[in-house]
Write a protein that holds these residues in place. Structure first.
Motif, PDB file in Angstrom:
ATOM      1  N   ASN A  20       0.826  -1.217   0.000  1.00 25.05           N
ATOM      2  CA  ASN A  20       0.000   0.000   0.000  1.00 25.05           C
ATOM      3  C   ASN A  20       0.857   1.262   0.000  1.00 25.05           C
ATOM      4  OD1 ASN A  20       0.730   0.668   2.685  1.00 25.05           O
ATOM      5  ND2 ASN A  20      -1.197  -0.011   3.561  1.00 25.05           N
ATOM      6  N   ARG A  21       2.190   1.111   0.137  1.00 19.48           N
ATOM      7  CA  ARG A  21       3.181   2.178  -0.004  1.00 19.48           C
ATOM      8  C   ARG A  21       3.044   3.256   1.078  1.00 19.48           C
ATOM      9  NH1 ARG A  21       6.678  -0.278  -1.542  1.00 19.48           N
ATOM     10  NH2 ARG A  21       7.869   1.524  -2.263  1.00 19.48           N
ATOM     11  N   VAL A  22       2.543   2.864   2.262  1.00 19.36           N
ATOM     12  CA  VAL A  22       2.453   3.758   3.411  1.00 19.36           C
ATOM     13  C   VAL A  22       3.395   3.224   4.487  1.00 19.36           C
ATOM     14  CG1 VAL A  22       0.976   4.739   5.202  1.00 19.36           C
ATOM     15  CG2 VAL A  22       0.068   4.363   2.894  1.00 19.36           C
ATOM     16  N   ARG A  23       4.425   3.992   4.781  1.00 22.76           N
ATOM     17  CA  ARG A  23       5.448   3.533   5.722  1.00 22.76           C
ATOM     18  C   ARG A  23       4.847   3.250   7.100  1.00 22.76           C
ATOM     19  NH1 ARG A  23      11.023   3.899   5.906  1.00 22.76           N
ATOM     20  NH2 ARG A  23      11.123   5.103   3.973  1.00 22.76           N
ATOM     21  N   ARG A  24       5.242   2.108   7.679  1.00 22.69           N
ATOM     22  CA  ARG A  24       4.803   1.680   9.010  1.00 22.69           C
ATOM     23  C   ARG A  24       3.272   1.713   9.133  1.00 22.69           C
ATOM     24  NH1 ARG A  24       9.219   1.838  12.593  1.00 22.69           N
ATOM     25  NH2 ARG A  24       7.961   0.350  13.766  1.00 22.69           N
ATOM     26  N   THR A  25       2.606   1.254   8.121  1.00 21.88           N
ATOM     27  CA  THR A  25       1.156   1.420   8.000  1.00 21.88           C
ATOM     28  C   THR A  25       0.387   0.797   9.165  1.00 21.88           C
ATOM     29  OG1 THR A  25      -0.739   1.062   6.556  1.00 21.88           O
ATOM     30  CG2 THR A  25       0.916  -0.680   6.593  1.00 21.88           C
ATOM     31  N   ASN A  26      -0.690   1.497   9.579  1.00 20.04           N
ATOM     32  CA  ASN A  26      -1.569   0.979  10.625  1.00 20.04           C
ATOM     33  C   ASN A  26      -2.861   0.419  10.038  1.00 20.04           C
ATOM     34  OD1 ASN A  26      -2.781   3.356   9.802  1.00 20.04           O
ATOM     35  ND2 ASN A  26      -3.359   4.011  11.853  1.00 20.04           N
ATOM     36  N   LYS A  27      -2.893   0.219   8.736  1.00 26.93           N
ATOM     37  CA  LYS A  27      -4.105  -0.290   8.076  1.00 26.93           C
ATOM     38  C   LYS A  27      -4.140  -1.823   8.130  1.00 26.93           C
ATOM     39  CE  LYS A  27      -5.344   3.861   7.040  1.00 26.93           C
ATOM     40  NZ  LYS A  27      -6.476   4.498   7.755  1.00 26.93           N
ATOM     41  N   PHE A  28      -5.299  -2.385   7.786  1.00 26.24           N
ATOM     42  CA  PHE A  28      -5.419  -3.838   7.761  1.00 26.24           C
ATOM     43  C   PHE A  28      -4.637  -4.386   6.561  1.00 26.24           C
ATOM     44  CE2 PHE A  28      -7.307  -7.984   7.177  1.00 26.24           C
ATOM     45  CZ  PHE A  28      -7.520  -8.417   8.481  1.00 26.24           C
ATOM     46  N   PRO A  29      -3.983  -5.527   6.705  1.00 27.01           N
ATOM     47  CA  PRO A  29      -3.116  -6.023   5.627  1.00 27.01           C
ATOM     48  C   PRO A  29      -3.862  -6.748   4.512  1.00 27.01           C
ATOM     49  CG  PRO A  29      -3.006  -7.514   7.485  1.00 27.01           C
ATOM     50  CD  PRO A  29      -3.860  -6.343   7.934  1.00 27.01           C
ATOM     51  N   PHE A  30      -4.845  -6.075   3.922  1.00 24.82           N
ATOM     52  CA  PHE A  30      -5.611  -6.736   2.863  1.00 24.82           C
ATOM     53  C   PHE A  30      -4.757  -7.036   1.640  1.00 24.82           C
ATOM     54  CE2 PHE A  30      -9.330  -4.666   5.038  1.00 24.82           C
ATOM     55  CZ  PHE A  30      -9.974  -5.852   5.369  1.00 24.82           C
ATOM     56  N   ASP A  31      -3.915  -6.081   1.228  1.00 21.63           N
ATOM     57  CA  ASP A  31      -3.058  -6.331   0.066  1.00 21.63           C
ATOM     58  C   ASP A  31      -2.066  -7.458   0.357  1.00 21.63           C
ATOM     59  OD1 ASP A  31      -4.284  -4.357  -1.444  1.00 21.63           O
ATOM     60  OD2 ASP A  31      -2.862  -2.809  -0.870  1.00 21.63           O
ATOM     61  N   ALA A  32      -1.519  -7.452   1.563  1.00 18.07           N
ATOM     62  CA  ALA A  32      -0.572  -8.507   1.940  1.00 18.07           C
ATOM     63  C   ALA A  32      -1.269  -9.861   2.001  1.00 18.07           C
ATOM     64  CB  ALA A  32       0.063  -8.166   3.285  1.00 18.07           C
ATOM     65  N   LEU A  33      -2.489  -9.876   2.518  1.00 19.58           N
ATOM     66  CA  LEU A  33      -3.267 -11.111   2.575  1.00 19.58           C
ATOM     67  C   LEU A  33      -3.465 -11.672   1.167  1.00 19.58           C
ATOM     68  CD1 LEU A  33      -6.606 -11.422   4.612  1.00 19.58           C
ATOM     69  CD2 LEU A  33      -6.326 -12.449   2.371  1.00 19.58           C
ATOM     70  N   ARG A  34      -3.879 -10.811   0.244  1.00 17.75           N
ATOM     71  CA  ARG A  34      -4.100 -11.262  -1.138  1.00 17.75           C
ATOM     72  C   ARG A  34      -2.793 -11.764  -1.763  1.00 17.75           C
ATOM     73  NH1 ARG A  34      -7.030  -6.201  -1.086  1.00 17.75           N
ATOM     74  NH2 ARG A  34      -9.275  -6.576  -1.017  1.00 17.75           N
ATOM     75  N   ALA A  35      -1.699 -11.062  -1.482  1.00 22.21           N
ATOM     76  CA  ALA A  35      -0.407 -11.461  -2.059  1.00 22.21           C
ATOM     77  C   ALA A  35       0.008 -12.837  -1.553  1.00 22.21           C
ATOM     78  CB  ALA A  35       0.657 -10.418  -1.715  1.00 22.21           C
ATOM     79  N   LEU A  73      -1.994 -15.279  -0.540  1.00 20.75           N
ATOM     80  CA  LEU A  73      -2.855 -16.281  -1.172  1.00 20.75           C
ATOM     81  C   LEU A  73      -2.439 -16.529  -2.620  1.00 20.75           C
ATOM     82  CD1 LEU A  73      -6.365 -15.188   0.197  1.00 20.75           C
ATOM     83  CD2 LEU A  73      -4.879 -17.018   1.053  1.00 20.75           C
ATOM     84  N   ARG A  74      -2.113 -15.440  -3.355  1.00 21.67           N
ATOM     85  CA  ARG A  74      -1.662 -15.604  -4.746  1.00 21.67           C
ATOM     86  C   ARG A  74      -0.382 -16.418  -4.809  1.00 21.67           C
ATOM     87  NH1 ARG A  74      -2.972 -10.116  -5.285  1.00 21.67           N
ATOM     88  NH2 ARG A  74      -0.765  -9.581  -5.105  1.00 21.67           N
ATOM     89  N   GLN A  75       0.524 -16.168  -3.878  1.00 20.09           N
ATOM     90  CA  GLN A  75       1.814 -16.867  -3.890  1.00 20.09           C
ATOM     91  C   GLN A  75       1.600 -18.382  -3.793  1.00 20.09           C
ATOM     92  OE1 GLN A  75       4.884 -15.236  -4.121  1.00 20.09           O
ATOM     93  NE2 GLN A  75       5.806 -17.262  -4.329  1.00 20.09           N
ATOM     94  N   ARG A  76       0.642 -18.788  -2.985  1.00 22.29           N
ATOM     95  CA  ARG A  76       0.365 -20.220  -2.798  1.00 22.29           C
ATOM     96  C   ARG A  76      -0.661 -20.738  -3.805  1.00 22.29           C
ATOM     97  NH1 ARG A  76      -0.738 -24.648  -2.853  1.00 22.29           N
ATOM     98  NH2 ARG A  76      -0.727 -26.241  -1.203  1.00 22.29           N
ATOM     99  N   GLY A  77      -1.385 -19.829  -4.473  1.00 23.29           N
ATOM    100  CA  GLY A  77      -2.388 -20.252  -5.434  1.00 23.29           C
ATOM    101  C   GLY A  77      -3.637 -20.809  -4.790  1.00 23.29           C
ATOM    102  N   VAL A  78      -4.061 -20.193  -3.677  1.00 22.57           N
ATOM    103  CA  VAL A  78      -5.251 -20.657  -2.975  1.00 22.57           C
ATOM    104  C   VAL A  78      -6.193 -19.478  -2.748  1.00 22.57           C
ATOM    105  CG1 VAL A  78      -4.054 -22.557  -1.817  1.00 22.57           C
ATOM    106  CG2 VAL A  78      -4.160 -20.307  -0.707  1.00 22.57           C
ATOM    107  N   ALA A  79      -7.408 -19.784  -2.330  1.00 23.73           N
ATOM    108  CA  ALA A  79      -8.398 -18.771  -1.969  1.00 23.73           C
ATOM    109  C   ALA A  79      -8.513 -18.707  -0.453  1.00 23.73           C
ATOM    110  CB  ALA A  79      -9.751 -19.123  -2.582  1.00 23.73           C
TER     111      ALA A  79
END
Length: 657
Positions: free
Chosen positions: A48-63, A65-71
């Motif tokens: 999300n390109r926000v340093r030390r972000t306090n947001k929920f890791p939705f982009d990281a979560l999706r990444a 899942l994509r890495q493993r190829g699962v839902a």
């Protein structure tokens, strides 16, 4: 069994509805574990390109899942980095602060609703696991240390000492020996001190790096009134006595000059933390008989304290979790919930993030930027990079999967010549850091043995966790990385762990005689380290970085023409809000004003011109800048370029057919 570990707040990056108190949630991350082994892990800030972000890791979560190829539906457990009772208390605080949240359910319901809403799929709330925060830190360390048995010391807001064993699963491998409440928080002691000196909690590293320039004796007596060592490895903190220490230094606002008295305060603080940590460890080392130690938590990032522990001789081995900060809690939560036995082999790398791709994939990605950069494939990339570095260049170095943690370990780094002391000032200027800040070094094991006074085998110095004393006769070789006390923060690079960085170090040694390089994170201060090819190019175009190697491809900046700049498209980051306001402009007249705000920091309100505002309002991520300016031309293009440098907007090349 697939287990997902999560750390961070509950808001998506574009919103601030569940805005928790500042610095309460940060370092968001997601980690996917399969049968106890890490499949993927990445910090949300990298995406999300926000340093030390306090947001929920939705982009990281999706990444992940994509890495493993699962839902998400394939994941057996979703573990959050807070105990459920603590999380419910936070929900109560949010209700008190924001009346519109009066109908918010408990933490489980809130987490369940947030994930379902953003991921657009149903999940069973019974799959959610809440893991006590301190336990996530502890498991993240012991489970990847490779130790059969060890002490685990979590230095955090709620810390403690535990005994760990590999005889059982991660959930049951730890036994509590001592717990330290927030009233005994060494992290809070550090934060209160540095805040009084004009630093934010996120600037802890910058503040603590002043310690080698200070004299702890100048304030030792006053600082010893702040803490009291008790029997059995216990201690008390008297925060009310900290004022006497701070009164010895003049008041300082952020950005003001740092005086010697400020450095003396930091030096006394570091000495106090070290003394407390060693007092705790001496007792538990003697009582438990355990000869190995794991450190985790925010306090484990103070490398000078770690170094004193290492040099004390109390332990045969000291392992500091390389993602000791809160992002590492996502790892601990996932391993705890999976309850798999800790790995027997020691951690060899943390390259679990997204893959930047090989040269064959990088070249097409760079082709989009052809009007702004050149790309070539040298016959020997390591040799070519080493020659550029020896000639005085700072070079970007990006390859493979990105690494987890706050320090650059080789796959997303800026590398430079450690012999030239001027490189420190130049790199700090490039990264928009204070001139005094030291830089770390990556070294070959043989050079570490020659240059450093090693308290342990060089192969154990893998994670930049310690500051090691440099032999006097070898200080010139590491002049740009040398701390005021004659130490350097060093990482030993092994061929099997990072063959590319190892090859670069070998090539530089052939040229210079020194098997070491300055290595700092691949960023320029306005955003987190580069993650993708586009991130690397953006950094190259908006900083003084001379060149970058993306996999085996050498990328350099062209001198962009106005036509090339006007051909770029404007994108509004999801965290940026383009606002028009009406009010008093100068105390005498009412009028319109235009500004950019963000969803992550309410203090950011960047004034912009009306033409820039009108261009941004029309921006949709596909139209070239020339079609948005209505003839405004170079001035507005320059303004938008400056906003891109601050990462408040994004510029990107138009897609080519």
């Amino acid at each position: 069994m697939l287990t997902l570990g999560l750390a961070g707040g509950l808001d998506p990056v574009y919103d601030c509805r569940y805005d928790s108190p500042q610095f309460f949630t940060y370092d968001a991350a997601a980690v996917l574990v399969e049968d106890g082994q890490v499949v993927a892990a990445i910090e949300e800030e990298r995406l999300n390109r926000v340093r030390r972000t306090n947001k929920f890791p939705f982009d990281a979560l999706r990444a992940c899942l994509r890495q493993r190829g699962v839902a998400l539906s394939d994941v057996d457990r979703i573990a959050y980095y807070s105990g459920e009772e603590t999380a419910n208390l936070l929900v109560g605080r949010l209700r008190a602060a924001f009346p519109e949240l009066a109908g918010v359910p408990d933490a489980r319901g809130l987490l369940h609703a947030a994930i379902q809403r953003e991921m657009r799929c149903a999940i069973d709330p019974a799959r959610l696991v809440f893991v006590p925060h301190m336990m996530t830190h502890a498991v993240s360390a012991i489970a990847v240390s490779g130790f059969d048995q060890a002490l685990v010391y979590v230095i955090d807001n709620e810390g403690g000492v535990l005994a760990g064993t590999s005889a059982s699963g991660s959930r049951s491998c730890l036994t509590s020996l001592a717990a330290f409440s927030p009233q005994k928080s060494l992290g809070e002691l550090c934060h209160r001190t540095i805040r009084a000196l004009g630093y934010s909690p996120f600037e802890e590293a910058e503040a603590m790096e002043l310690a080698p320039q200070g004299d702890p004796a100048a304030l030792r007596g006053a600082m010893r009134e702040v803490y009291r060592l008790l029997p059995d490895g216990d201690y008390d903190l008297a925060f009310q006595n900290l004022a006497a220490v701070l009164s010895r230094a003049p008041g300082r606002l952020r950005g003001d000059p740092v005086e010697q008295a400020h450095k003396d305060v930091i030096a006394a603080l570091e000495e106090a933390i070290s003394e407390i940590v060693l007092h705790v460890l001496r007792h538990h080392r003697t009582k438990s008989g355990l000869r190995r130690l794991c450190l985790a938590g925010g306090g484990a990032q103070i490398c000078a304290v770690n170094s004193r522990v290492l040099a004390s001789g109390l332990f045969d081995e000291v392992f500091v979790q390389p993602a000791a900060h809160d992002a590492g809690c996502a790892l601990g939560a996932a391993l705890f919930a999976s309850d798999a036995p800790p790995r027997r082999a020691p951690l060899d790398n943390v390259a679990w993030g997204s893959d930047i791709g090989n040269a064959d994939a990088v070249i097409p990605a760079l082709r989009r930027w052809g009007a702004l950069v050149t790309a070539e494939r040298p016959a020997d990339p390591a040799r070519e990079a080493a020659e550029l570095i020896a000639g005085g260049a700072a070079v970007g170095w990006a390859n493979g999967r990105s690494e987890m943690g706050l320090v650059a370990l080789g796959r997303r780094a800026i590398v430079a010549d450690p012999r030239d002391e001027r490189r420190r000032e130049a790199l700090n200027e490039l990264k928009r850091r204070a001139p005094h800040r030291p830089l770390s070094v990556a070294m070959l094991a043989e050079d570490a043995a020659e240059c450093l006074m090693l308290p342990c085998p060089a192969e154990q110095l893998r994670w930049k966790s310690f500051a090691l004393r440099v032999r006097r006769e070898r200080r010139a070789a590491l002049a740009a990385a040398l701390h005021a006390d004659g130490t350097v923060r060093a990482q030993v690079v092994l061929k099997e762990a990072d063959p590319r960085l190892f090859a670069l170090l070998c090539a530089f040694k052939e040229i210079s005689g020194v098997g070491a390089l300055l290595a700092t994170s691949l960023d320029h201060g306005a955003e987190p380290p580069a993650e993708t090819v586009d991130d690397v190019v953006a950094l190259l175009l908006t900083s003084r970085l001379e060149a970058a190697f993306v996999d085996d491809v050498l990328v350099r900046e062209k001198d962009p023409s106005l036509e090339a700049r006007l051909g770029m498209v404007v994108e509004i980051p999801r965290s940026t809000q383009v606002c028009r306001t009406r009010g008093w402009l100068d105390g005498t007249r009412i009028g319109d004003a235009w500004e950019l705000r963000t969803s992550y920091d309410r203090g950011i309100r960047r004034k912009i011109s009306r033409p820039a505002y009108e261009a941004l309002v029309k921006a949709d991520g596909s139209r070239p800048l020339s079609s948005l300016l209505d003839g405004a031309g170079a001035d507005v293009a320059g303004e938008l370029w400056a906003l891109w440098t601050e990462r408040l907007v994004r510029l990107a090349p138009a897609e080519r057919g």
